[in-house]
Design a protein around this motif. Structure first.
Motif, PDB file in Angstrom:
ATOM      1  N   GLN A 196      -8.708 -46.310  16.103  1.00  0.00           N
ATOM      2  CA  GLN A 196      -8.954 -46.244  14.668  1.00  0.00           C
ATOM      3  C   GLN A 196     -10.382 -45.757  14.379  1.00  0.00           C
ATOM      4  OE1 GLN A 196      -7.998 -49.882  12.667  1.00  0.00           O
ATOM      5  NE2 GLN A 196      -7.515 -48.854  10.763  1.00  0.00           N
ATOM      6  N   THR A 255      -3.004 -48.007  10.806  1.00  0.00           N
ATOM      7  CA  THR A 255      -3.520 -49.188  11.496  1.00  0.00           C
ATOM      8  C   THR A 255      -4.025 -48.795  12.883  1.00  0.00           C
ATOM      9  OG1 THR A 255      -1.381 -49.714  12.502  1.00  0.00           O
ATOM     10  CG2 THR A 255      -1.825 -50.619  10.295  1.00  0.00           C
ATOM     11  N   GLU A 256      -4.714 -49.722  13.509  1.00  0.00           N
ATOM     12  CA  GLU A 256      -5.173 -49.490  14.882  1.00  0.00           C
ATOM     13  C   GLU A 256      -3.982 -49.211  15.792  1.00  0.00           C
ATOM     14  OE1 GLU A 256      -7.333 -49.272  18.429  1.00  0.00           O
ATOM     15  OE2 GLU A 256      -8.092 -49.233  16.376  1.00  0.00           O
ATOM     16  N   SER A 267     -11.888 -47.702  20.395  1.00  0.00           N
ATOM     17  CA  SER A 267     -10.895 -48.005  19.371  1.00  0.00           C
ATOM     18  C   SER A 267     -10.325 -46.705  18.821  1.00  0.00           C
ATOM     19  CB  SER A 267     -11.548 -48.800  18.237  1.00  0.00           C
ATOM     20  OG  SER A 267     -10.765 -48.739  17.063  1.00  0.00           O
ATOM     21  N   HIS A 290      -2.729 -45.633  15.280  1.00  0.00           N
ATOM     22  CA  HIS A 290      -3.632 -44.671  15.894  1.00  0.00           C
ATOM     23  C   HIS A 290      -3.506 -44.704  17.413  1.00  0.00           C
ATOM     24  CE1 HIS A 290      -5.597 -43.076  12.417  1.00  0.00           C
ATOM     25  NE2 HIS A 290      -6.041 -44.246  12.012  1.00  0.00           N
TER      26      HIS A 290
END
Length: 421
Positions: free
Chosen positions: A180, A138-139, A178, A142
Motif C-alpha cells: 500500500q 486495501t493493503e 508495504s 495491493h
C-alpha cells in the motif's frame, strides 16, 4: 535580558518555512526566532550553490499537490520567483554503455517500463498499474497485485522495473515493503515533481520579516537542550540561549528527541521514533560546468542501483539504503563506491558532461515514513491524533499517517498553525 520571541521554529526546512509564513500572516504583531543547524535554509530542498558553498541532497523536487500548497501559502510574495519553477521532465536509463530515454510524460508509462526492463516488462505492467492505481485499495488488495506478478521464485520483469523505480521513492527493498505504501509513492510520483530555485523562494518573506524586526535567523545553530520554565521555552544552542513563548519542532522525531525532553512528547510521536525506521540516502553531489550535454533530468543506472538527478547547475548521484545499514561503515562505503562507479559510467557515455567539486554525504532521514508493514500500525495510530498544543507543535513529513509524505507535511503545518492561533 532580551524579550522572548512569540514563536521559536526549530528547523528551516520546508515545513518550518511554511509555518513561519502562515503564522506571520495570521499574527502580524508576532515575532519569530528561526533556528537552523546548517549554514543555509531549505533543508532537503536546497540546491548546490557555488556562491553559498551549499550542496544539494538530491531531493530538490516536490509533488504537484505540495507545490500547489506552497503557492497558496506564499500567495503573491514570491510570484516572480515561482515563475521559474517547472515540472521535472525526462527519464532515462543507462545500461549497456548507452542511455535510453523514455518519451512518456509519466514515470509509470509503459515505455518507461520498457526502457528499464525491456519488452518483457510491459507484459504485466498494465495489470500491475491497474491494481496499484486504486487509491482506496486495501493493503491486501495491493499485496495481491504484487503476488500476481511475483510468480513464485520467478520474478516478472515488471516487478524488476518496479524494484528500481522504488529506490526513487524511498523504498530500499521491494519484497519487505508495504504494498500500500509503495502504491501511494508511485501515485505521488506519477502526478509529477516540481523543481526550481528553492534557495530564493522564501527570501522575500525572510527579508520582509527581518526588516520589520519580527524575525531573528540563527544559522549554524545546533540545539543541545530545551526546557519550559515560567511559560517560556528556553533553548541551549551552539550560538547561545534562545527564548520564546511557543515552540514549533520542524524536525523529524529522530532529530529532535536528543534535545527535546521526552516528557513533553506525545506518546504516539515517541512511538514513531522508537518503533519505526526512516530510510537513508547516500549522496554524491557535483557542480555542473557544461551547457552542452543533453540529458534527462532523472537517470537510472540499474547495474549500480543508483539514481541520478540532473539539473543545469548540479548533478546528484544517490543510493537508497535501509536506516539500519547506515550505522554500518562497510555498507556506506559500498554505497559510495557504487556512486563513483555510476559517475564513471555516465562520464564515459557522455564525455561532454563536465562537472567540478565533489561532496559526499549521508542523509539518515531522507524519507521519514516507514515502508515496513509491521511498522505501519504505529503510523496508523497517528491518524486523527491531536498532538498539537498551543505552546508546542510538530510539523514535517514524519508527522502523519499518510504514506504520501507531502500530505503529512501539509496537514501538520496546518494543524500547528490552527493550534497556535
Amino acid at each position: 535580558m532580551q524579550k522572548p520571541a512569540d514563536v521559536i521554529i526549530a528547523g528551516a526546512g520546508l515545513a518550518g518555512l511554511l509555518t513561519l509564513c502562515e503564522l506571520s500572516r495570521r499574527h502580524p504583531d508576532w515575532t519569530f526566532a528561526l533556528v537552523e543547524r546548517e549554514p543555509w535554509i531549505g533543508g532537503r530542498l536546497r540546491l548546490s550553490s557555488r556562491e553559498h558553498g551549499s550542496w544539494s541532497c538530491g531531493l530538490h523536487a516536490m509533488g504537484a499537490e505540495l507545490f500547489d500548497y506552497v503557492q497558496s501559502v506564499l500567495q503573491s510574495s514570491a510570484a516572480e520567483i515561482l515563475q521559474a519553477f517547472h515540472p521535472r521532465s525526462g527519464f532515462g536509463v543507462l545500461a549497456a554503455q548507452k542511455i535510453t530515454t523514455a518519451q512518456g510524460t509519466s514515470i509509470l508509462a509503459p515505455d518507461v517500463a520498457k526502457a528499464v526492463g525491456g519488452t518483457a516488462a510491459t507484459r504485466d505492467w498494465a495489470m500491475l498499474l491497474e491494481l496499484m492505481e486504486k487509491e482506496a485499495a486495501t493493503e491486501q488488495e495491493h499485496a495481491q497485485a504484487f503476488n500476481q506478478v511475483w510468480k513464485g521464485d520467478k520474478k516478472s520483469a515488471a516487478l524488476i522495473v518496479l524494484e528500481h523505480l522504488a529506490h526513487l521513492w524511498g523504498v530500499p527493498e521491494l519484497s519487505p515493503a508495504s504494498a500500500q505504501v509503495l502504491a501511494a509513492r508511485a501515485l505521488q510520483s506519477a502526478k509529477g515533481q516540481w523543481t526550481g530555485p528553492w534557495d530564493r523562494l522564501f527570501e522575500p518573506l525572510i527579508a520582509d520579516l527581518r526588516s520589520q524586526d519580527r524575525l531573528t535567523l540563527h544559522t549554524r545553530a545546533q540545539i543541545m537542550a530545551a526546557r519550559r520554565e515560567d511559560d517560556v521555552w528556553q533553548l541551549a544552542t551552539t550560538v547561545g540561549p534562545i527564548r520564546g513563548d511557543r515552540l514549533v519542532v520542524a524536525q523529524s522525531p529522530w532529530e529532535a528527541t536528543p534535545w527535546l525532553p521526552k516528557d513533553v512528547w506525545p506518546s504516539k510521536l515517541l512511538n514513531i521514533a522508537s518503533k519505526t525506521k526512516p530510510v537513508s540516502l547516500v549522496i554524491l553531489s557535483q557542480h555542473r560546468t557544461d551547457d552542452k550535454a543533453d540529458l534527462p533530468q532523472t537517470l537510472m543506472i540499474p547495474a549500480e542501483e543508483v539514481q541520478v538527478q540532473i539539473d543545469a547547475q548540479q548533478i546528484c548521484y544517490q543510493a537508497t539504503l535501509n536506516f539500519e545499514l547506515t550505522v554500518q561503515a562497510p555498507a556506506v562505503v559500498k554505497a559510495v563506491k557504487r556512486l563513483k562507479r555510476a559517475r564513471k559510467k555516465l562520464e564515459t557515455v557522455m564525455p561532454e558532461l563536465k562537472s567540478e567539486g565533489e561532496h559526499i554525504a549521508l542523509l539518515p532521514v531522507a524519507w521519514a515514513q516507514t515502508v515496513a508493514p509491521a511498522e505501519q500500525r504505529w503510523l496508523e495510530k497517528m491518524d486523527g491524533a491531536n498532538v498539537q498544543r498551543s505552546h508546542l507543535g510538530y510539523c514535517g513529513d514524519a508527522y502523519g499517517a499518510e504514506a504520501d509524505s507531502d500530505r503529512n507535511l501539509m496537514a501538520s503545518v496546518k494543524a500547528v498553525c490552527e493550534a497556535m492561533s
